[in-house]
Each structure stands twice: as C-alpha cells, then as structure tokens.
Design a protein around this motif. Structure first.
Motif, mmCIF file in Angstrom:
data_model
loop_
_atom_site.group_PDB
_atom_site.id
_atom_site.type_symbol
_atom_site.label_atom_id
_atom_site.label_comp_id
_atom_site.label_asym_id
_atom_site.label_seq_id
_atom_site.Cartn_x
_atom_site.Cartn_y
_atom_site.Cartn_z
ATOM 1 N N LYS A 197 0.323 3.168 -1.487
ATOM 2 C CA LYS A 197 -0.099 3.028 -0.092
ATOM 3 C C LYS A 197 1.042 3.487 0.807
ATOM 4 N N ALA A 198 0.679 4.000 1.972
ATOM 5 C CA ALA A 198 1.665 4.479 2.939
ATOM 6 C C ALA A 198 1.545 3.647 4.215
ATOM 7 N N VAL A 199 2.679 3.211 4.743
ATOM 8 C CA VAL A 199 2.708 2.404 5.965
ATOM 9 C C VAL A 199 3.833 2.921 6.867
ATOM 10 N N ASN A 200 3.797 2.444 8.105
ATOM 11 C CA ASN A 200 4.866 2.745 9.073
ATOM 12 C C ASN A 200 5.120 4.243 9.212
ATOM 13 N N VAL A 201 4.052 4.980 9.475
ATOM 14 C CA VAL A 201 4.190 6.413 9.730
ATOM 15 C C VAL A 201 4.697 6.590 11.160
ATOM 16 N N VAL A 228 7.971 7.914 6.790
ATOM 17 C CA VAL A 228 6.856 7.141 6.246
ATOM 18 C C VAL A 228 7.390 6.284 5.103
ATOM 19 N N GLU A 229 6.793 5.119 4.910
ATOM 20 C CA GLU A 229 7.164 4.233 3.809
ATOM 21 C C GLU A 229 6.035 4.216 2.787
ATOM 22 N N ILE A 230 6.376 4.429 1.507
ATOM 23 C CA ILE A 230 5.395 4.490 0.427
ATOM 24 C C ILE A 230 5.731 3.419 -0.603
ATOM 25 N N PHE A 231 4.699 2.643 -0.973
ATOM 26 C CA PHE A 231 4.874 1.561 -1.937
ATOM 27 C C PHE A 231 3.850 1.702 -3.059
ATOM 28 N N GLU A 232 4.230 1.170 -4.225
ATOM 29 C CA GLU A 232 3.335 1.168 -5.404
ATOM 30 C C GLU A 232 3.020 -0.263 -5.784
ATOM 31 N N TRP A 233 1.734 -0.509 -6.101
ATOM 32 C CA TRP A 233 1.292 -1.837 -6.521
ATOM 33 C C TRP A 233 1.676 -2.075 -7.968
ATOM 34 N N SER A 234 2.342 -3.192 -8.239
ATOM 35 C CA SER A 234 2.815 -3.497 -9.591
ATOM 36 C C SER A 234 1.888 -4.451 -10.335
ATOM 37 N N GLY A 235 0.772 -4.795 -9.726
ATOM 38 C CA GLY A 235 -0.131 -5.782 -10.314
ATOM 39 C C GLY A 235 0.014 -7.141 -9.681
ATOM 40 N N ALA A 236 1.157 -7.382 -9.033
ATOM 41 C CA ALA A 236 1.388 -8.666 -8.372
ATOM 42 C C ALA A 236 1.961 -8.496 -6.969
ATOM 43 N N SER A 237 2.689 -7.392 -6.731
ATOM 44 C CA SER A 237 3.315 -7.189 -5.423
ATOM 45 C C SER A 237 3.529 -5.691 -5.211
ATOM 46 N N TRP A 238 3.848 -5.355 -3.967
ATOM 47 C CA TRP A 238 4.145 -3.966 -3.628
ATOM 48 C C TRP A 238 5.630 -3.685 -3.839
ATOM 49 N N GLU A 239 5.911 -2.644 -4.626
ATOM 50 C CA GLU A 239 7.283 -2.247 -4.908
ATOM 51 C C GLU A 239 7.546 -0.856 -4.316
ATOM 52 N N PRO A 240 8.794 -0.576 -3.904
ATOM 53 C CA PRO A 240 9.084 0.757 -3.352
ATOM 54 C C PRO A 240 8.776 1.853 -4.360
ATOM 55 N N TYR A 241 8.157 2.901 -3.889
ATOM 56 C CA TYR A 241 7.871 4.066 -4.730
ATOM 57 C C TYR A 241 8.964 5.097 -4.496
#
Length: 447
Positions: A303-307, A331-344
């Motif tokens: 997911k991408a946030v804060n564009v 832009v900030e991009i994060f990856e879902w780890s199954g429990a939380s969003w981690e930096p990609y």
C-alpha cells in the motif's frame, strides 16, 4: 393481557427476532477484507465429502492457527451462498470438490467469477476426476486442464520411488518459480509429492504464473489406455500448480491435485528416482503453507500512503507549477506481513512526470524505512501533467498512483530583463545607433 397491548408485544417480539438474526450477520461483515487489514479471515471451504476435513486436517489447522475462520460446507448444499443482502459473507473460497457436477444454493461459475472480480481470493484443487464444472471455473481463471478423461501426469524420470518399483504417476516435483515474495525466503528442500491432472496456461496471459512445473520428460495421459496419439500437453508446458493475480489484486491458486494437500502426502517420506537422498518428509506442507500465505495476502501486499509533492525549499503543495521549477516528490510504501504493515524496501520504484508520454522518468531513492523520494526539474513544456507511479513486480500487488497538476509558462513580468545569451544582439543594436549618430554629425557638419 390487555387486548390493545397484544399488537405492540408482537411488534416488540418481531423486532427482537430481527436483532437476533442481524447481530451475527453484522459480526460476519466485521471480519471481512479491508484495505487496512488485507488478510482474509473468513473462508468458505466447499468439499465433496466432509471426511476431507480430517484427511486434510494439517493444512486446515495451519490456516486456523494463523487466525482464519473456516466454514466447511458440502458443495451441493442447497443453503450455501457467497453473499447476502448485497454483502459478501466470506473473504476467500476454497474448492476441494473436484468431482462436483453442480454447486448448491446460489453458487455457480458466474457467482465465483464475480466473487474474484470483487477482489476476493480463491483456491481450486482438482484431480483426474475433475468435473466439467471445475474445469469451467478454472478456465475462467485462465487455466485449461487436460480434457482427456482419466488423464494424469506421468513422469518416468522424476517419479517417487516406493517399494521395489515406483508409481510413475506419483511425481516428486521440484521445478519452482523463483520468487521469495510467493514462496517465502526459505528454500523448499524436499520434493513435492504430486498425483493428479496437469494443466496448461496461455503464455500470452501475463496474469497467470506457473509455480510448480513438470520436468521435460513428463506427459499427460490415461495410464489405463494405450497411448496411440501424442499427448495433448507434455514436458515443461505442464503446470502442477499455478497462480493468478487479477488486475484488482485478487489472487487465485489452481492445483491439479487434491491429494497433495492431504495429511498422507504432507507426512510421507520421498525418494526421488535417481537420487541417493531420501527425505523423511515431503516439501508439501512447507510449499502449500507458504503459497497460501501469498494467496490470502499475508505476503506481497503493498500500500502507498502520504503521497506529497512541492517545490524545493517549500512544504505546501502548489496548485500548479511553472516551467523549469525544481520540485520534490515523495511517497511511503508498506508491505503487509500478516499482522502489521512493515516498510517495503526496493531500488526499482520509479516516478513519471507524464503528459501523453513521460517527460521525466526517474528512479526514486529510499531511506530504507519505506519512504521514497525524487527531485527533478519541471520540463520546459507547459500543459496538464501527471505524477505517475506504476509499480508491478512479480509476487506483489500492483501500485497505480496518479495525480494531475498543471504547468504554466512564465508570465510577462517573470522573464529576465537582460538575457546573457542576447548580449551580442544588444551590442549590435547599440553599435548601430552609435554609428548612425557619428554618421549624422559627420554628414551635417563636414563641408
């Protein structure tokens, strides 16, 4: 009781009954897929026989241990449904019913296709008894099973040895797709036990990927009949397990073997023909557990946030830019780890400054904490531009970001008063004026 109170009491009873039915329904909807919690939680499992619940218990327990709620139903149950009152009751669907001729309730091929089109995930497991219905569902996902009745995949070089000989339709497969996003970072060392039907994918369809393929010596045929004609599919074109990631990021897993999910195959030892190493346990459990994490968005979901974009040295986003302005985009991009969003973290995220075609295409830098940024100069062209980030990588959900911004030319009072490049022309003009003045004086006062 007062007769006048009876209708009121009946209304109260009906209202309470409605609440009793509505509350569980609302609770189900609360578990549904959401962008902030993209892991599917409530999954419908359709089976031919409820005995599959025990014969494939290890696989189901691995899902339940990760927080999934499985609803087991017979595939021909007349009460099953994927949605009610315009809302989907489930986030994912598992079809462990290869021989079903007709689904019960409101489920059919069109309903399953609509389920995937709405962004939900699907797992299909077939075998040599696959019905036309299951083949049709798989075809909707871009996969074609072998049409020969009773056909299974046979391999005389990569079969699993058992006893003095080997069943050449019991294959020890190991040709995996090379993607840590799909199969995890830990390599699957033991071969995968497979017995079932093969399928092919259209090479032109870039949405379908072969995850587990057959060896070049494999072919698909009915072992009970004599092979008179060349097999329809053979060699590495045979896929044992394939995946689909739709354009809406819904994910589908298609397997030609239901037995590869079974406890028997999970716990069986494997001795591949021609190999001196006997593995105490097959790689089925690790392989199917890891790929199920991908299918249900525990891995590879971005997911991408804060564009943001602004001029260099400023913090506020302008309504428009001027040609040759220096700007910054982040832009900030994060990856879902199954429990939380981690930096990609990656080094291939690019930004386009686009009008009809990209005028600027630049790879963004990262701070290793999920933030990507780039600085560049606005082209010397005015019009309506777009900031575009189109990120598509194997195993990851696609990102498509765009934001429109106009670019204007210089105003009349924004140009430089004296342009350096024009100094020769300035000199020529003044020299001509001086020459004319000298010529006039000489002409008028010289006899």
């Amino acid at each position: 009781m007062n007769p006048r109170m009876a209708p009121r009491m009946q209304s109260v009873v009906r209202f309470l009954s409605f609440l009793a039915c509505a509350i569980p329904f609302v609770a189900i909807l609360g578990l549904s897929f959401s962008p902030e919690n993209p892991t599917d939680r409530r999954i419908l499992v359709l089976v031919d026989d409820l005995a599959i619940k025990s014969s494939h218990s290890i696989y189901f327990k691995s899902l339940q241990s990760r927080g999934y709620q499985l609803d087991f139903q017979l595939a021909d149950d007349s009460k099953i449904a994927l949605h009610r009152y315009g809302q989907y009751l489930y986030d994912g669907l598992i079809l462990f019913s290869p021989s079903i001729e007709r689904f019960g309730g409101s489920i059919n091929t069109a309903a399953i296709a609509e389920f995937v089109d709405s962004g939900h995930d699907l797992i299909i497991a077939a075998d040599e008894s696959a019905s036309d219905l299951i083949r049709e569902v798989a075809a909707e996902c871009g996969v074609d099973f072998d049409e020969d009745p009773g056909a299974v995949v046979i391999d005389h070089t990569s079969y699993a040895v058992s006893g003095t000989d080997g069943d050449h339709s019991l294959i020890a497969a190991g040709d995996f797709i090379k993607s840590a996003a799909i199969l995890g970072s830990k390599t699957v060392e033991a071969p995968i036990l497979f017995r079932g039907i093969g399928h092919s994918v259209n090479p032109a369809n870039n949405l379908v990927l072969k995850v587990l393929s057959a060896s070049p010596a494999a072919y698909s045929a009915n072992p009970k009949t004599k092979l008179a004609n060349p097999p329809a599919i053979y060699g590495s074109s045979i896929s044992f397990v394939s995946i689909v990631q739709a354009r809406n990021n819904a994910r589908v897993l298609i397997s030609g073997s239901l037995k590869m999910f079974s406890d028997q195959f999970f716990l069986s030892g494997v001795l591949k023909a021609g190999s001196p190493i006997k593995h105490k346990k097959s790689g089925n459990e690790q392989f199917l557990t890891e790929i199920s994490k991908w299918v249900f968005h525990e891995r590879g979901h971005l997911k991408a946030v804060n564009v943001r974009h602004h001029k260099v040295g400023e913090v506020d986003e302008p309504l428009m830019y001027r040609i040759n302005d220096d700007l910054e985009y982040s832009v900030e991009i994060f990856e879902w780890s199954g429990a939380s969003w981690e930096p990609y973290v990656a080094n291939d995220v690019q930004i386009q400054f686009y009008m009809m075609s990209p005028y600027v295409l630049k790879t963004m830098s990262t701070d290793q904490k999920g933030k990507y940024h780039a600085s560049f100069k606005v082209p010397d062209v005015y019009g309506v531009f777009q900031f575009k980030v189109e990120y598509q990588r194997l195993g990851y959900t696609s990102l498509s970001l765009s934001k429109q911004i106009p670019v204007r030319p210089f105003r009349h009072n924004e140009y430089e008063r004296f342009i350096t490049a024009a100094f020769p022309y300035y000199g020529a003009s003044f020299s001509m004026m001086a020459g004319f003045l000298v010529f006039t004086i000489v002409y008028l006062y010289n006899k």
